[in-house]
Write an enzyme that holds these catalytic residues in place. Structure first.
Site, PDB file in Angstrom:
ATOM      1  N   ARG A  51      17.498   3.894  32.197  1.00  0.00           N
ATOM      2  CA  ARG A  51      16.612   3.618  31.058  1.00  0.00           C
ATOM      3  C   ARG A  51      15.192   4.071  31.410  1.00  0.00           C
ATOM      4  O   ARG A  51      14.464   4.612  30.586  1.00  0.00           O
ATOM      5  CB  ARG A  51      16.621   2.120  30.680  1.00  0.00           C
ATOM      6  N   TYR A 104       8.298  12.291   5.292  1.00  0.00           N
ATOM      7  CA  TYR A 104       9.680  11.845   5.408  1.00  0.00           C
ATOM      8  C   TYR A 104       9.761  10.364   4.985  1.00  0.00           C
ATOM      9  O   TYR A 104       8.958   9.541   5.444  1.00  0.00           O
ATOM     10  CB  TYR A 104      10.160  12.046   6.853  1.00  0.00           C
ATOM     11  N   ASP A 177       3.211  15.162  12.860  1.00  0.00           N
ATOM     12  CA  ASP A 177       4.665  15.308  12.889  1.00  0.00           C
ATOM     13  C   ASP A 177       4.959  16.800  12.731  1.00  0.00           C
ATOM     14  O   ASP A 177       4.772  17.372  11.658  1.00  0.00           O
ATOM     15  CB  ASP A 177       5.291  14.477  11.766  1.00  0.00           C
ATOM     16  N   LYS A 202      16.257  18.090  14.492  1.00  0.00           N
ATOM     17  CA  LYS A 202      16.132  19.180  13.534  1.00  0.00           C
ATOM     18  C   LYS A 202      16.082  20.527  14.265  1.00  0.00           C
ATOM     19  O   LYS A 202      17.036  20.892  14.914  1.00  0.00           O
ATOM     20  CB  LYS A 202      14.911  18.914  12.653  1.00  0.00           C
TER      21      LYS A 202
HETATM   22  C1  LIG Z   1       9.643  15.189   9.186  1.00  0.00           C
HETATM   23  C2  LIG Z   1      10.526  14.143   9.832  1.00  0.00           C
HETATM   24  N1  LIG Z   1      10.009  13.305  10.738  1.00  0.00           N
HETATM   25  C3  LIG Z   1      10.763  12.357  11.331  1.00  0.00           C
HETATM   26  C4  LIG Z   1      12.094  12.172  11.009  1.00  0.00           C
HETATM   27  C5  LIG Z   1      12.878  11.078  11.656  1.00  0.00           C
HETATM   28  O1  LIG Z   1      13.709  11.594  12.655  1.00  0.00           O
HETATM   29  P1  LIG Z   1      15.114  10.975  13.100  1.00  0.00           P
HETATM   30  O2  LIG Z   1      16.041  11.074  11.941  1.00  0.00           O
HETATM   31  O3  LIG Z   1      15.505  11.818  14.272  1.00  0.00           O
HETATM   32  O4  LIG Z   1      14.848   9.541  13.483  1.00  0.00           O
HETATM   33  C6  LIG Z   1      12.683  13.031  10.078  1.00  0.00           C
HETATM   34  C7  LIG Z   1      14.107  12.878   9.706  1.00  0.00           C
HETATM   35  O5  LIG Z   1      14.592  13.457   8.768  1.00  0.00           O
HETATM   36  C8  LIG Z   1      11.880  14.043   9.472  1.00  0.00           C
HETATM   37  O6  LIG Z   1      12.384  14.887   8.537  1.00  0.00           O
END
Ligand SMILES: Cc1ncc(COP(=O)(O)O)c(C=O)c1O
Length: 383
Positions: A51, A104, A177, A202
């Site tokens: 961990r 998101y 992000d 992604k």
């Molecule tokens: C722009 C963006 N940030 C963060 C996330 C969250 O990521 P995760 O699904 O890996 O927790 C997503 C998920 O679709 C996303 O599209």
């Protein structure tokens, strides 16, 4: 690695020296929970319990740090686990943050439904509107500004350099992000941001086969603090997930070049199509953020959204009629995906300031033969 190695070289080699014991040319999957100590406290290479640290995860983190030009990166079990750890390290109950008016849905849910209960308040503001952001920064003390660029799902563009300067002047941090762009297209820390967030699920992973998240931090001291919280709360990726993500990263540049080329052609076709009311793609010269995107991105990414003239039901029908674009959530894999944000990825923002139009369709344009993708979209639009 040397400091002048290019992006593609770093993606393949950073953190991934051949294994010292066997010469294995890719980092092994250290599928292990605990490490033998040579006498109490006698750790080999700093590893004691997985961990806290695991060599496969270390390789991924060193690679991510190199790609984001960061002194340190941390890998997490998901993008949201990374976001949560960063926010609970940097912020305290009573703090205020600025969040984007397009983001998101899960990120907004974290602010509005989870961290609000912990005492973190927020104001929603358009991050493409610098004057509006400055006004909010002047209105009260702000701990951090959260930015997506391009945004999910409306592909708006925020000027990272200008926002970093405005945030810093107000004593706030700027978090970007970078999931939609990936570090190949955009490196926010080099433009002044303090922290980068990724859903490595992604483009970094790139094959729709792993959930993961990451942070890249401009300040190594802050990285240590987040690492402390991650170890204390446990949102770590397993070694196989770390390995899959590293494997995906090796081809990130080649995949992104192709995603960008295909997405540009898809956006151009949609912009001419009589069933389409509006196309959102920062590569189109008509996009309001086109110039800023040109300045801060290498190319414009693989995501395209569009609105249908005939409304919500037509959008839902289009999503159900494609042959190659698979109807599904997520994005950034080699295969093309189509979805209806209002009823799928962004259902959790219904009724909020982040609500998305019902006639919107979002595409994650994959790396298939682009002529096949164009044919598929035309037949779905023409029904
Ligand atoms: C722009 C963006 N940030 C963060 C996330 C969250 O990521 P995760 O699904 O890996 O927790 C997503 C998920 O679709 C996303 O599209």
């Amino acid at each position: 690695m040397t400091s002048h190695d290019g992006f593609e070289t770093l993606a393949i080699h950073a953190g991934q020296e051949p294994d010292a014991l066997t010469g294995a040319v890719v980092p092994p999957i250290y599928q292990v929970s605990t490490f033998k100590q040579d006498g109490v406290g006698g750790l080999r290479g700093g590893y004691e319990y997985a961990r806290t640290a695991n060599p496969t995860r270390t390789a991924l983190e060193q690679c991510l740090a190199a790609l984001e030009a960061a002194p340190a990166a941390l890998a997490f079990a998901s993008g949201l686990a990374a976001e949560d750890a960063l926010l609970r390290t940097v912020c305290a109950p009573g703090d205020h943050v600025l969040v984007p008016d397009d983001a998101y849905g899960g990120t907004y849910r974290l602010f509005a439904r989870v961290l609000a209960g912990w005492g973190l308040s927020h104001t929603v503001v358009s991050m493409s509107d610098l004057a509006a952001v400055k006004e909010q920064l002047a209105a009260r003390p702000v701990r951090l500004v959260w930015v997506e660029t391009p945004t999910n799902p409306l592909l708006s563009i925020a000027d990272i350099r200008a926002l970093a300067a405005a945030a810093h002047q107000a004593g706030a941090l700027l978090v970007v992000d970078n999931t939609f762009a990936s570090p190949y297209l955009q490196q926010p820390l080099t433009l002044g941001a303090d922290a980068v967030v990724h859903s490595t699920t992604k483009y970094l992973g790139g094959h729709s086969d792993v959930i993961g998240g990451a942070l890249a931090l401009a300040d190594a001291g802050l990285a240590e603090e987040v690492d402390y919280l991650r170890n204390a709360t446990g949102g770590v990726p397993g070694p196989f997930d770390a390995w899959l993500t590293l494997r995906g990263i090796k081809t990130l540049a080649a995949r992104m070049d192709r995603h960008c080329r295909n997405a540009m052609r898809v956006a151009q076709m949609l912009a001419e199509h009589p069933a389409v009311a509006e196309v959102f793609y920062p590569g189109l010269p008509t996009h309001p953020g086109h110039k800023t995107a040109q300045e801060q991105m290498r190319a414009f990414g693989g995501m395209v959204s569009f609105r249908l003239l005939a409304g919500e039901e037509a959008a839902v029908r289009t999503c159900g009629r494609t042959r190659l674009f698979t109807l599904g959530e997520s994005l950034g894999g080699v295969e093309s995906l189509i979805e209806h944000p209002a009823r799928m990825t962004h259902a959790s923002v219904a009724g909020s300031q982040l609500e998305v139009p019902g006639d919107l369709v979002r595409l994650s344009v994959g790396i298939e033969d682009c002529d096949d993708l164009l044919d598929d979209l035309r037949q779905a639009l023409e029904g």
